[in-house]
Design a protein around this motif. Structure first.
Motif, PDB file in Angstrom:
ATOM      1  N   LEU C  40       0.944  -1.252  -0.004  1.00 38.72           N
ATOM      2  CA  LEU C  40      -0.175  -0.094  -0.133  1.00 38.72           C
ATOM      3  C   LEU C  40       0.820   1.056  -0.118  1.00 38.72           C
ATOM      4  CD1 LEU C  40      -2.384  -0.868   2.788  1.00 38.72           C
ATOM      5  CD2 LEU C  40      -2.692  -1.615   0.247  1.00 38.72           C
ATOM      6  N   PHE C  41       0.640   2.168  -0.835  1.00 35.43           N
ATOM      7  CA  PHE C  41       1.399   3.436  -0.645  1.00 35.43           C
ATOM      8  C   PHE C  41       0.900   3.980   0.330  1.00 35.43           C
ATOM      9  CE2 PHE C  41       1.134   8.225  -1.457  1.00 35.43           C
ATOM     10  CZ  PHE C  41       2.397   8.199  -1.642  1.00 35.43           C
ATOM     11  N   ALA C  42       1.768   4.675   1.244  1.00 40.44           N
ATOM     12  CA  ALA C  42       1.676   5.230   2.583  1.00 40.44           C
ATOM     13  C   ALA C  42       1.640   6.656   2.535  1.00 40.44           C
ATOM     14  CB  ALA C  42       2.743   4.823   3.630  1.00 40.44           C
ATOM     15  N   ASN C 264       2.077 -10.511 -11.611  1.00 43.31           N
ATOM     16  CA  ASN C 264       2.114  -9.738 -10.395  1.00 43.31           C
ATOM     17  C   ASN C 264       0.864  -9.809  -9.672  1.00 43.31           C
ATOM     18  OD1 ASN C 264       2.857  -8.346  -8.328  1.00 43.31           O
ATOM     19  ND2 ASN C 264       3.255  -6.358  -9.548  1.00 43.31           N
ATOM     20  N   PRO C 265       0.677 -10.477  -8.421  1.00 43.43           N
ATOM     21  CA  PRO C 265      -0.769 -10.316  -7.900  1.00 43.43           C
ATOM     22  C   PRO C 265      -0.827  -8.845  -7.519  1.00 43.43           C
ATOM     23  CG  PRO C 265       0.944 -11.264  -6.238  1.00 43.43           C
ATOM     24  CD  PRO C 265       1.665 -10.908  -7.556  1.00 43.43           C
ATOM     25  N   PHE C 266      -0.118  -8.030  -7.293  1.00 44.88           N
ATOM     26  CA  PHE C 266      -0.547  -6.536  -7.078  1.00 44.88           C
ATOM     27  C   PHE C 266       0.083  -5.656  -8.172  1.00 44.88           C
ATOM     28  CE2 PHE C 266      -1.628  -8.922  -3.124  1.00 44.88           C
ATOM     29  CZ  PHE C 266      -2.803  -8.288  -3.066  1.00 44.88           C
ATOM     30  N   PRO C 267      -0.558  -5.410  -9.211  1.00 46.45           N
ATOM     31  CA  PRO C 267       0.072  -4.772 -10.579  1.00 46.45           C
ATOM     32  C   PRO C 267       0.468  -3.581 -10.289  1.00 46.45           C
ATOM     33  CG  PRO C 267      -2.018  -6.065 -11.153  1.00 46.45           C
ATOM     34  CD  PRO C 267      -1.805  -6.196  -9.764  1.00 46.45           C
ATOM     35  N   VAL C 268       1.573  -3.055 -10.965  1.00 46.17           N
ATOM     36  CA  VAL C 268       2.296  -1.707 -10.784  1.00 46.17           C
ATOM     37  C   VAL C 268       2.637  -1.231 -12.074  1.00 46.17           C
ATOM     38  CG1 VAL C 268       4.385  -0.720  -9.943  1.00 46.17           C
ATOM     39  CG2 VAL C 268       3.379  -2.843  -8.612  1.00 46.17           C
ATOM     40  N   SER C 269       2.456   0.001 -12.455  1.00 50.17           N
ATOM     41  CA  SER C 269       2.639   0.447 -13.951  1.00 50.17           C
ATOM     42  C   SER C 269       3.160   1.816 -13.819  1.00 50.17           C
ATOM     43  CB  SER C 269       1.607   0.026 -14.988  1.00 50.17           C
ATOM     44  OG  SER C 269       1.040   1.360 -15.180  1.00 50.17           O
ATOM     45  N   ALA C 270       4.014   2.207 -14.612  1.00 47.96           N
ATOM     46  CA  ALA C 270       4.390   3.686 -14.849  1.00 47.96           C
ATOM     47  C   ALA C 270       4.338   3.766 -16.405  1.00 47.96           C
ATOM     48  CB  ALA C 270       5.663   3.879 -14.373  1.00 47.96           C
ATOM     49  N   THR C 271       3.921   5.041 -16.820  1.00 48.49           N
ATOM     50  CA  THR C 271       3.927   5.221 -18.206  1.00 48.49           C
ATOM     51  C   THR C 271       3.866   6.948 -18.297  1.00 48.49           C
ATOM     52  OG1 THR C 271       1.478   5.457 -18.086  1.00 48.49           O
ATOM     53  CG2 THR C 271       2.525   3.182 -19.110  1.00 48.49           C
ATOM     54  N   ARG C 272       4.703   7.211 -19.425  1.00 45.81           N
ATOM     55  CA  ARG C 272       4.984   8.578 -19.707  1.00 45.81           C
ATOM     56  C   ARG C 272       4.234   8.996 -20.919  1.00 45.81           C
ATOM     57  NH1 ARG C 272       8.163  12.400 -17.314  1.00 45.81           N
ATOM     58  NH2 ARG C 272       9.565  10.511 -16.242  1.00 45.81           N
ATOM     59  N   SER C 308      -0.696   1.699  -8.705  1.00 52.67           N
ATOM     60  CA  SER C 308      -0.279   0.193  -8.161  1.00 52.67           C
ATOM     61  C   SER C 308      -1.527  -0.065  -7.364  1.00 52.67           C
ATOM     62  CB  SER C 308       0.971   0.214  -7.007  1.00 52.67           C
ATOM     63  OG  SER C 308       0.533   1.011  -6.057  1.00 52.67           O
ATOM     64  N   LEU C 309      -2.067  -1.296  -7.512  1.00 51.81           N
ATOM     65  CA  LEU C 309      -3.015  -1.713  -6.896  1.00 51.81           C
ATOM     66  C   LEU C 309      -2.884  -2.165  -5.585  1.00 51.81           C
ATOM     67  CD1 LEU C 309      -4.916  -3.476  -9.907  1.00 51.81           C
ATOM     68  CD2 LEU C 309      -5.940  -1.754  -8.303  1.00 51.81           C
ATOM     69  N   PRO C 310      -3.466  -2.115  -4.449  1.00 55.06           N
ATOM     70  CA  PRO C 310      -4.981  -1.589  -4.372  1.00 55.06           C
ATOM     71  C   PRO C 310      -5.225  -0.363  -3.996  1.00 55.06           C
ATOM     72  CG  PRO C 310      -4.580  -2.596  -2.296  1.00 55.06           C
ATOM     73  CD  PRO C 310      -3.433  -2.563  -3.109  1.00 55.06           C
ATOM     74  N   ASN C 311      -4.090   0.656  -4.276  1.00 58.20           N
ATOM     75  CA  ASN C 311      -4.258   2.185  -3.402  1.00 58.20           C
ATOM     76  C   ASN C 311      -3.718   3.258  -3.984  1.00 58.20           C
ATOM     77  OD1 ASN C 311      -1.827   2.115  -2.027  1.00 58.20           O
ATOM     78  ND2 ASN C 311      -2.700   3.027  -0.471  1.00 58.20           N
ATOM     79  N   PHE C 312      -3.131   3.403  -5.050  1.00 61.95           N
ATOM     80  CA  PHE C 312      -2.141   4.290  -5.570  1.00 61.95           C
ATOM     81  C   PHE C 312      -2.423   4.817  -6.989  1.00 61.95           C
ATOM     82  CE2 PHE C 312       2.485   5.703  -6.591  1.00 61.95           C
ATOM     83  CZ  PHE C 312       2.053   7.085  -6.307  1.00 61.95           C
ATOM     84  N   TRP C 313      -2.331   5.833  -7.100  1.00 63.98           N
ATOM     85  CA  TRP C 313      -2.099   6.555  -8.394  1.00 63.98           C
ATOM     86  C   TRP C 313      -1.492   7.896  -8.423  1.00 63.98           C
ATOM     87  CZ3 TRP C 313      -7.264   5.712  -7.587  1.00 63.98           C
ATOM     88  CH2 TRP C 313      -8.297   6.882  -7.395  1.00 63.98           C
ATOM     89  N   TYR C 395     -11.810  -1.241 -21.123  1.00 61.78           N
ATOM     90  CA  TYR C 395     -11.273  -2.220 -21.087  1.00 61.78           C
ATOM     91  C   TYR C 395     -10.463  -2.496 -19.737  1.00 61.78           C
ATOM     92  CZ  TYR C 395      -8.289   1.364 -23.022  1.00 61.78           C
ATOM     93  OH  TYR C 395      -7.821   2.604 -23.484  1.00 61.78           O
ATOM     94  N   ASN C 396     -10.063  -1.186 -19.393  1.00 63.90           N
ATOM     95  CA  ASN C 396      -9.440  -1.447 -17.943  1.00 63.90           C
ATOM     96  C   ASN C 396     -10.422  -1.606 -16.663  1.00 63.90           C
ATOM     97  OD1 ASN C 396      -6.741  -1.099 -18.714  1.00 63.90           O
ATOM     98  ND2 ASN C 396      -6.686   1.507 -18.775  1.00 63.90           N
ATOM     99  N   VAL C 397     -11.414  -1.323 -16.825  1.00 62.81           N
ATOM    100  CA  VAL C 397     -12.674  -1.748 -15.791  1.00 62.81           C
ATOM    101  C   VAL C 397     -12.632  -3.298 -15.931  1.00 62.81           C
ATOM    102  CG1 VAL C 397     -14.863  -1.558 -15.037  1.00 62.81           C
ATOM    103  CG2 VAL C 397     -13.762   0.500 -16.043  1.00 62.81           C
ATOM    104  N   ASP C 398     -12.869  -3.822 -17.086  1.00 67.07           N
ATOM    105  CA  ASP C 398     -12.933  -5.269 -16.992  1.00 67.07           C
ATOM    106  C   ASP C 398     -11.831  -5.914 -16.328  1.00 67.07           C
ATOM    107  OD1 ASP C 398     -14.310  -7.573 -18.192  1.00 67.07           O
ATOM    108  OD2 ASP C 398     -12.503  -7.774 -19.145  1.00 67.07           O
ATOM    109  N   ALA C 399     -10.424  -5.246 -16.912  1.00 66.18           N
ATOM    110  CA  ALA C 399      -9.402  -5.997 -16.236  1.00 66.18           C
ATOM    111  C   ALA C 399      -9.000  -5.819 -14.787  1.00 66.18           C
ATOM    112  CB  ALA C 399      -8.266  -5.047 -17.038  1.00 66.18           C
ATOM    113  N   PHE C 400      -9.764  -4.587 -14.373  1.00 64.54           N
ATOM    114  CA  PHE C 400      -9.778  -4.557 -12.839  1.00 64.54           C
ATOM    115  C   PHE C 400     -10.604  -5.496 -12.148  1.00 64.54           C
ATOM    116  CE2 PHE C 400     -11.977  -2.509  -9.158  1.00 64.54           C
ATOM    117  CZ  PHE C 400     -11.151  -2.599  -8.253  1.00 64.54           C
TER     118      PHE C 400
END
Lengths: 409, 409, 409
Positions: C40-42, C264-272, C308-313, C395-400
């Motif tokens: 979790l992002f703190a 990854n059970p708790f996905p993470v991503s960074a895009t510019r 990052s799931l479940p708590n950060f953007w 599509y991202n809602v479905d993936a979520f």
């Protein structure tokens, strides 16, 4: 149902597993096996001086009416009409004239709870059993206790332990100087765990530790502390003998309560002890804050302390007494009422002022509730694990938890 | 599930066991078997005069939208978007222009609930079934009823009993003069138990009993009361014959409702009766408070009373009508909306004033809610036991409880 | 337990059955399998610049303390005393001197969580295991993450994806310009469903869509939009190469997250990615609102987006960054904290003003919370049925939802 493994999970000399503070099943079981089973302190009898005087309170969801009857006896009833179940008395306290009248259909009841009239019912109604549903009530030394159980436990322990100890304090001729109601956001067990140790007193109750010897274990059970306590006991001994008072606790630290050896399912205790030199009563400066109460005529009387599980403790000095009554509110909350008694003949402004009477125990109470609420937030966490209890300062917490688990097992 | 023994526990002519007011399982079952099963009064049709006018309400957690379509028909829908479930109309009432637009992704719907556009969806989306989910809706004599069930019960009883009785009152050409929303801290059954007897009226509703004959059993079913009632009926008879009105209730006391012999799972009834001499309408002083309504042209019309289970009652006089709609709120609470209707041509300030129109039923309603809330606090107690019902004054309460248990069994 | 049929009930490309938003069993399972399982992002590390600086937050009922130790390392602990479970730090944030002191019995702990003293305990107490209960903590590129699980999942995906992408933004030398806490009356899943599509942006976020290319599918994926995007990419390419930045998302519409193929059970991503012409940053007028951050020296840096799931953007521009942290509150509510970062050397009033810094994401956030709350009211209805998701915009809602069901299955 409470899972059996929860009941077995507590280690001796450790706190209670977190489930006991969070589970609805535990809460329901406590209502039945503790709150609807034991004798509960209701009020000082002097709060209802005249026939028809009443007060109300609720034990969880169960409203109770306490009223003095025409025969001067104080009785408790379920505060609801036997017709449609309507709450009878909505006020916190007041006076009922000749009859209690249900606000819904005006069934009327005597001040002893008997059905008096029910106009509008069919002519052949069987009126048997249509009085107010009684709640067992006993008065001892000016203190009224009730029990919601159909078959209450013995009241004898109260008679044995409270009657002789409290008689000299004159609660039966006292008056209520003030009362404050609190809603504590903490389970009632946390309130008792707090009450059953003075380990938190040094920092938590600076005014209290100046006046009392409670704190004196571990760090404080020093030769100096022992010498001061011995001197205080010496000063009081002659007056106690003369006045027929008994010293029940002459050690440093809290008297043992509940006593693990006590076979009584709902323990009761009364102990008299001394205060620190310079303290005639439990006030901020140690000076008396009201005239002598009851038969007492000397500050050497010390402090009489009373407790009964699950809902009562009191401290009575030579000039005033402070009674604390706990009741369960909604799950996770505890309702506390703190009542200050002074001698029945004392007059506010002339003989005492609330400014001087209240602060000692108002502070002490509110300091405690705050700590209980912090504890409540912690034990709610999935990260909480029961920790070790101090064998020198938390023996009564351990005894309380043992008592508790026996009650709900 | 509701334990079978609870369902069997009620004794005839006694109140309901306390579990029925406290259990979450009971509450869930009532939502399914009462609130999502029967026809519910929604609103007077005149509250939505133009196509696009809408109002919203919730049946427990279920939001409903009532809207008049382009074809003038009033329809109800689940007030949520078939795309992501978003609440469509957040306002209590208002007007929709050409299209309902979901605030989330701007899907649009016609005022008849059909999907009009869903820009952003994939090209080959199957649009079938993507209109608003309909809720069955029927209008009778200006009163709109809805039913959340997929297969609603027959609406015929409403047509049979309400249509002829209500037609002369002109609800279909009326206007809403005022409405008040209440949140009652009592289970809906307690509100009906209150409504189904006038045993509480003598003291509970002083203004009501001056105007009506409801109270007249037991104590009041005297030769004098009977003579007054007979005289009142005599006075009205000629006008009723002339105006085509029927007198359905010519006794003292409440008309029987629900009728235990009624095979309809959700009973409906309409009865016309007379008022006490001097009362032309249900107002504080008995004087008319608005112009004649509908086809009525005489205060001798008396009062038409309507009821349908589980959520509606109304009193309609020659000059105004008062409609009460109940809905379940959160468990243990009931939402009541009381609506005053006057003739559609009447103008506030000129033809009527709220000062004179509202007090009679505003007082009566609020007096009742207070009693219901006192009952709710009593029946929540573990000390509550169902008490006996009066066979002379609470026959309708008994019938209501029988009906209720049959519904949820 | 969650009934198996619920877990099987969701159709692909449709919303989630209503039970998942209403059931206590689901909520309990989510706490265990999502919130107490993932990273979790703190907080941004710069929020705790000095040893002893701390902040607190709660994951559902679990209070957590985040504190910088004497060795400069930031660590998290269950915010409760291992003695009686008392909440240690009641403040939202602050500074601890040499020792953390429990307010109840004054046990003291080092700023690294070790037990320092416990006066009043028995002499032979085993002190092992009586430090603060640790919560796994990792810091990457100035962002602190915690995990309540005893055996946390790999942190490597954060290192891989966040470290290189975030380094140029200078979060580790940033300062918190402002933070706002929100309590959203909607389940956390609804907040993510909202976040995972920009289908609602055109109308829901007018200021956002002027600045970004997110909206551009379906209607907006026009030759003109593509040309504008291509031009924007062309403008940035040289600077990105020079500054060592990578463009990770050069399409119209949202980048894919979570990626259904991510093991990854708790996905993470960074895009510019780039912004619309005229927008140097995410501000209302497109002009910069603070000095350049970190190593960035050009508005051509575009916007780095983190999730990052479940708590950060987060969205990070050349001059500021906005971090959003979600936490579960009471069932059905989500706590969101939005934090604005600027360069550590920037001075309020001189280099930036909150008036210009905050509105873009304050508006965007609040617009979203409102939509989430409307969705929450709809999906609570028994009339709710999962609707179809747009294959071009959701599509991202479905993936979520697929990710979510895998987590709690």
């Amino acid at each position: 149902m409470i899972p059996g493994e929860w009941l077995e999970a507590r280690q001796e000399w450790y706190g209670l597993p977190g489930e006991f503070y969070r589970s609805e099943a535990v809460n329901a079981r406590e209502l039945d096996h503790v709150w609807r089973a034991g004798w509960l302190f209701a009020a000082p009898a002097c709060e209802l001086p005249r026939p028809g005087d009443f007060l109300t309170f609720s034990v969880g969801p169960d409203p109770v009416l306490l009223i003095r009857g025409d025969d001067e006896t104080i009785r408790a009833f379920h505060n609801l009409c036997p017709h449609r179940g309507t709450l009878l008395c909505d006020a916190d306290a007041g006076h009922v004239g000749q009859r209690l009248v249900c606000p819904y259909h005006q069934w009327t009841f005597t001040r002893g709870g008997e059905l008096h009239s029910c106009r509008g019912m069919h002519a052949d109604l069987d009126r048997a059993g249509l009085g107010l549903r009684p709640v067992a009530t006993r008065t001892v030394a000016g203190l009224v206790f009730v029990c919601l159980a159909v078959r209450p436990p013995e009241f004898a322990p109260f008679e044995e332990r409270f009657a002789p100890a409290v008689a000299p304090q004159g609660f039966d001729r006292a008056r209520v100087a003030h009362a404050v109601d609190y809603r504590i956001a903490a389970d009632w067990k946390l309130v008792w765990e707090n009450n059953r140790e003075c380990y938190h007193c040094d920092v938590g109750h600076p005014q209290y530790v100046k006046a009392n010897f409670d704190t004196a274990e571990a760090e404080h059970d020093t030769p100096k502390a022992r010498a001061e306590l011995a001197a205080a006991l010496d000063r009081s001994r002659a007056y106690w003998a003369e006045a027929g008072l008994t010293c029940d606790h002459s050690g440093v630290g809290l008297a043992r309560f509940p006593d693990p050896a006590d076979p009584n399912p709902f323990p009761v205790s009364a102990t008299r002890t001394v205060q620190v030199a310079g303290y005639e009563t439990e006030s901020l400066d140690g000076k008396r804050v009201a005239p002598f109460m009851g038969q007492l005529r000397s500050p050497l009387a010390g402090v009489l302390r009373l407790r009964s599980l699950p809902n009562f403790w009191a401290h009575a000095s030579c000039d005033h007494a402070v009674l604390t009554r706990l009741l369960p509110g909604t799950p996770g909350t505890t309702l506390a009422r703190v009542t200050w008694l002074v001698d029945g003949a004392a007059r506010e402004h002339t003989d005492y002022s609330l400014d001087r009477l209240l602060p000692f125990w108002k502070l002490t109470s509110e300091q405690d509730w705050k700590l209980c609420e912090l504890a409540a937030r912690g034990v709610a966490s999935s990260g909480y694990r029961p920790g070790p209890l101090s064998r020198v300062r938390e023996y009564n917490v351990d005894a309380f938890l043992r008592w508790y688990l026996n009650r709900i097992r």
